[in-house]
Design a protein around this motif. Structure first.
Motif, PDB file in Angstrom:
ATOM      1  N   SER A 180      38.144  33.813  51.349  1.00 40.83           N
ATOM      2  CA  SER A 180      39.370  33.355  50.622  1.00 40.83           C
ATOM      3  C   SER A 180      40.447  34.017  50.878  1.00 40.83           C
ATOM      4  CB  SER A 180      38.615  33.350  49.230  1.00 40.83           C
ATOM      5  OG  SER A 180      37.875  32.797  48.803  1.00 40.83           O
ATOM      6  N   GLU A 181      40.499  35.284  50.912  1.00 43.18           N
ATOM      7  CA  GLU A 181      41.637  36.008  51.353  1.00 43.18           C
ATOM      8  C   GLU A 181      42.299  35.909  52.781  1.00 43.18           C
ATOM      9  OE1 GLU A 181      39.905  40.014  50.937  1.00 43.18           O
ATOM     10  OE2 GLU A 181      40.177  40.153  48.747  1.00 43.18           O
ATOM     11  N   LYS A 226      32.651  37.786  39.669  1.00 42.47           N
ATOM     12  CA  LYS A 226      33.623  38.518  38.703  1.00 42.47           C
ATOM     13  C   LYS A 226      34.811  37.243  38.586  1.00 42.47           C
ATOM     14  CE  LYS A 226      33.166  43.165  40.236  1.00 42.47           C
ATOM     15  NZ  LYS A 226      33.743  44.327  41.127  1.00 42.47           N
ATOM     16  N   ASP A 227      35.559  37.526  37.461  1.00 49.30           N
ATOM     17  CA  ASP A 227      36.531  36.608  37.170  1.00 49.30           C
ATOM     18  C   ASP A 227      37.571  36.492  38.320  1.00 49.30           C
ATOM     19  OD1 ASP A 227      35.686  35.175  34.929  1.00 49.30           O
ATOM     20  OD2 ASP A 227      36.691  36.570  33.518  1.00 49.30           O
ATOM     21  N   MET A 261      39.097  32.628  44.799  1.00 50.24           N
ATOM     22  CA  MET A 261      38.679  31.531  45.520  1.00 50.24           C
ATOM     23  C   MET A 261      39.722  30.182  45.115  1.00 50.24           C
ATOM     24  SD  MET A 261      34.492  32.103  44.643  1.00 50.24           S
ATOM     25  CE  MET A 261      34.503  30.361  44.163  1.00 50.24           C
ATOM     26  N   SER A 262      39.875  30.260  43.765  1.00 45.39           N
ATOM     27  CA  SER A 262      40.898  29.132  43.276  1.00 45.39           C
ATOM     28  C   SER A 262      42.454  29.321  44.124  1.00 45.39           C
ATOM     29  CB  SER A 262      41.050  29.089  41.643  1.00 45.39           C
ATOM     30  OG  SER A 262      42.162  28.346  41.516  1.00 45.39           O
ATOM     31  N   HIS A 273      39.216  28.725  35.387  1.00 45.19           N
ATOM     32  CA  HIS A 273      40.022  28.968  37.128  1.00 45.19           C
ATOM     33  C   HIS A 273      40.566  27.924  37.863  1.00 45.19           C
ATOM     34  CE1 HIS A 273      38.438  33.139  36.417  1.00 45.19           C
ATOM     35  NE2 HIS A 273      37.454  32.814  35.874  1.00 45.19           N
ATOM     36  N   ASN A 274      40.501  26.530  37.245  1.00 44.37           N
ATOM     37  CA  ASN A 274      40.919  25.543  37.742  1.00 44.37           C
ATOM     38  C   ASN A 274      39.979  25.128  39.115  1.00 44.37           C
ATOM     39  OD1 ASN A 274      42.763  23.375  38.115  1.00 44.37           O
ATOM     40  ND2 ASN A 274      43.865  24.353  39.588  1.00 44.37           N
TER      41      ASN A 274
END
Length: 504
Positions: free
Chosen positions: A260-261, A283-284, A290-291, A334-335
């Motif tokens: 993701s990064e 974790k949040d 990711m979002s 988190h959409n």
């Protein structure tokens, strides 16, 4: 010349999907054996192309990937015809169907060898063995008949380091078909790539066809390797979306976050499959990363709202009905859209118990939609898989369920629907039960049309919601003919579990 033809049978759901299975096999022999690709999804008449190759007299091998369902409609008759018209050809099958139904395949008389799992290392060794006329009983991941007619299943090979495997021969595939034709339009983007970044799954769910093949093993490419492949295709073909077709893309939290990064600033949307109990450990800040990096939807097997049924399925891990609801609600922050699949119609102690569980699962699905209305719901009817040794498998045998005894019997339309998990042919499900599930699905899809079909405009959503609202809120699902007519002729509704995300 002893060339090889690798065939991907036609499947409407995957019309615009890169044929990763035969591409993977091609990578294993690239530079070692001469081979060609034939993709049924890209041919008007796949048999004409296959026959044209075989008429040259240069081919000795026919390798075909066989998934359950629509692919059988070409894999079976084509392979049978090859045995009749070109008896010198060695027919090699791979894929979930071949591995799970190997006995009926080998007893057909026209399938010679089944690749039982990944072929990256074993396939070239198999070809070398046949070419040299030596036995291949020592080669892993094979199932075949020996000289005495006995079925031999060789030992399983450990999953290989995915980063050390050869790169997929995209450029070679492009010499047969324009690669841009594989990057179709979906709700994710205008040019969507289908990609496998890992193999297997570390769990042993008793209803899953993956389990007998991988035996709770999983191994994936590194985040850097995935990104390297994606970046290459973005630079060359301007892809803007990815469907990760791994059995369990999210097994490694570290890998997913790192990917993701890496992809954060590339403007690529993506979708993948994972388990609720695994993802709930993220974790949040992981979900938020990711979002931001383009994760739009995650497919998760919720399966049931009954904890006892989850145990019956050997769901494994810590998944529970409470967690299913809580995670759906959590994802809304988190959409990221959770896409939950439910498997209805497992065997019970009697008809009353089966119907009661169907009613409870319907009520639970509505609870999920209440905590997060954006949750996509996929409903399957339970279709048994040969997970021998599990309690669920013992139960279905005791109930009188049997798989077809002849390979050609799988061409019966009823068994195609079985493979699509829409008509299970299970003796414990009555027509009344099946009707109730399908009628509820019709009402649900009318009240909450899928977001994956971009042709469903806000106006059409509003109309369908208004027409179906009374039925949905009042639990009246019988005879929803008006909704079926609107979905078929006005909405032209598409079910992603059958037709996929790609749209013309």
């Amino acid at each position: 010349m002893n060339k090889l033809l690798l065939f991907n049978p036609r499947s409407a759901k995957w019309k615009h999907r890169i044929p990763n299975s035969i591409l993977q096999v091609g990578a294993s022999i690239h530079g070692k054996f001469d081979y060609v690709f034939v993709d049924g999804n890209m041919e008007i008449d796949p048999w004409a192309k296959i026959e044209a190759y075989f008429k040259t007299g240069n081919f000795k091998y026919f390798g075909v990937t066989v998934m359950p369902g629509p692919q059988l409609k070409e894999a079976i008759p084509f392979t049978k015809r090859i045995r009749k018209e070109y008896p010198e050809i060695v027919n090699i099958w791979g894929g979930y169907f071949a591995s799970n139904q190997y006995k009926v395949c080998l007893e057909s008389g026209f399938v010679d060898v089944v690749i039982n799992g990944p072929a990256d290392d074993v396939f070239p060794r198999l070809l070398e063995s046949i070419e040299s006329g030596t036995s291949y009983e020592h080669i892993e991941n094979l199932i075949f008949r020996n000289g005495n007619g006995e079925i031999v299943t060789t030992k399983k090979q450990g999953l290989l380091n995915q980063d050390e495997l050869p790169d997929l021969p995209y450029d070679y595939l492009a010499s047969f078909y324009p690669l841009k034709r594989y990057f179709g339009k979906t709700f994710l983007g205008k040019r969507t790539l289908s990609y496998h970044s890992s193999f297997g799954c570390p769990f042993t769910c008793s209803f899953c066809a993956v389990v007998p093949i991988y035996n709770a093993r999983w191994k994936g490419k590194s985040a850097q390797k995935i990104y390297k492949d994606v970046k290459k295709l973005k630079d060359e073909y301007q892809i803007d979306a990815i469907e990760f077709h791994d059995n369990n893309f999210f097994t490694s939290r570290k890998r997913v976050v790192e990917f993701s990064e890496l992809i954060m600033d590339d403007g690529i949307s993506w979708w993948g499959e994972g388990r609720i109990d695994t993802l709930d450990q993220y974790k949040d800040e992981d979900l938020e990363t990711m979002s931001k990096a383009g994760c739009r939807m995650i497919f998760c097997g919720a399966e049931s709202g009954n904890d006892e049924v989850l145990k019956q399925m050997d769901k494994g891990g810590t998944q529970s009905s409470a967690q299913i609801l809580a995670f759906a609600e959590r994802m809304s922050k988190h959409n990221i859209i959770p896409e939950y699949s439910f498997v209805l119609g497992l065997p019970g102690k009697d008809e009353t118990a089966v119907m009661d569980q169907i009613d409870k699962d319907i009520d639970f699905i509505k609870k999920v939609k209440k905590v997060n209305p954006n949750t996509e719901i996929i409903i399957y009817l339970y279709s048994p898989v040969p997970t021998e040794g599990s309690e669920l498998h013992k139960q279905i045998i005791e109930e009188g369920f049997k798989f077809p005894e002849k390979l050609e019997d799988w061409l019966n339309p009823a068994w195609e629907n079985f493979d699509l998990r829409k008509n299970p042919l299970t003796p414990w499900l009555t027509p009344q039960m099946i009707d109730k599930i399908k009628n509820f699905e019709t009402v649900l899809n009318a009240y909450y049309p899928t977001v994956s079909d971009y042709r469903v405009t806000p106006f059409k959503r509003k109309v369908m919601r208004g027409v179906s609202g009374f039925r949905y809120k009042s639990n009246i699902y019988n005879y929803p003919y008006e909704l079926k007519a609107l979905q078929k002729y006005w909405l032209k509704y598409r079910q992603p579990e059958i037709e996929g995300f790609y749209q013309e």
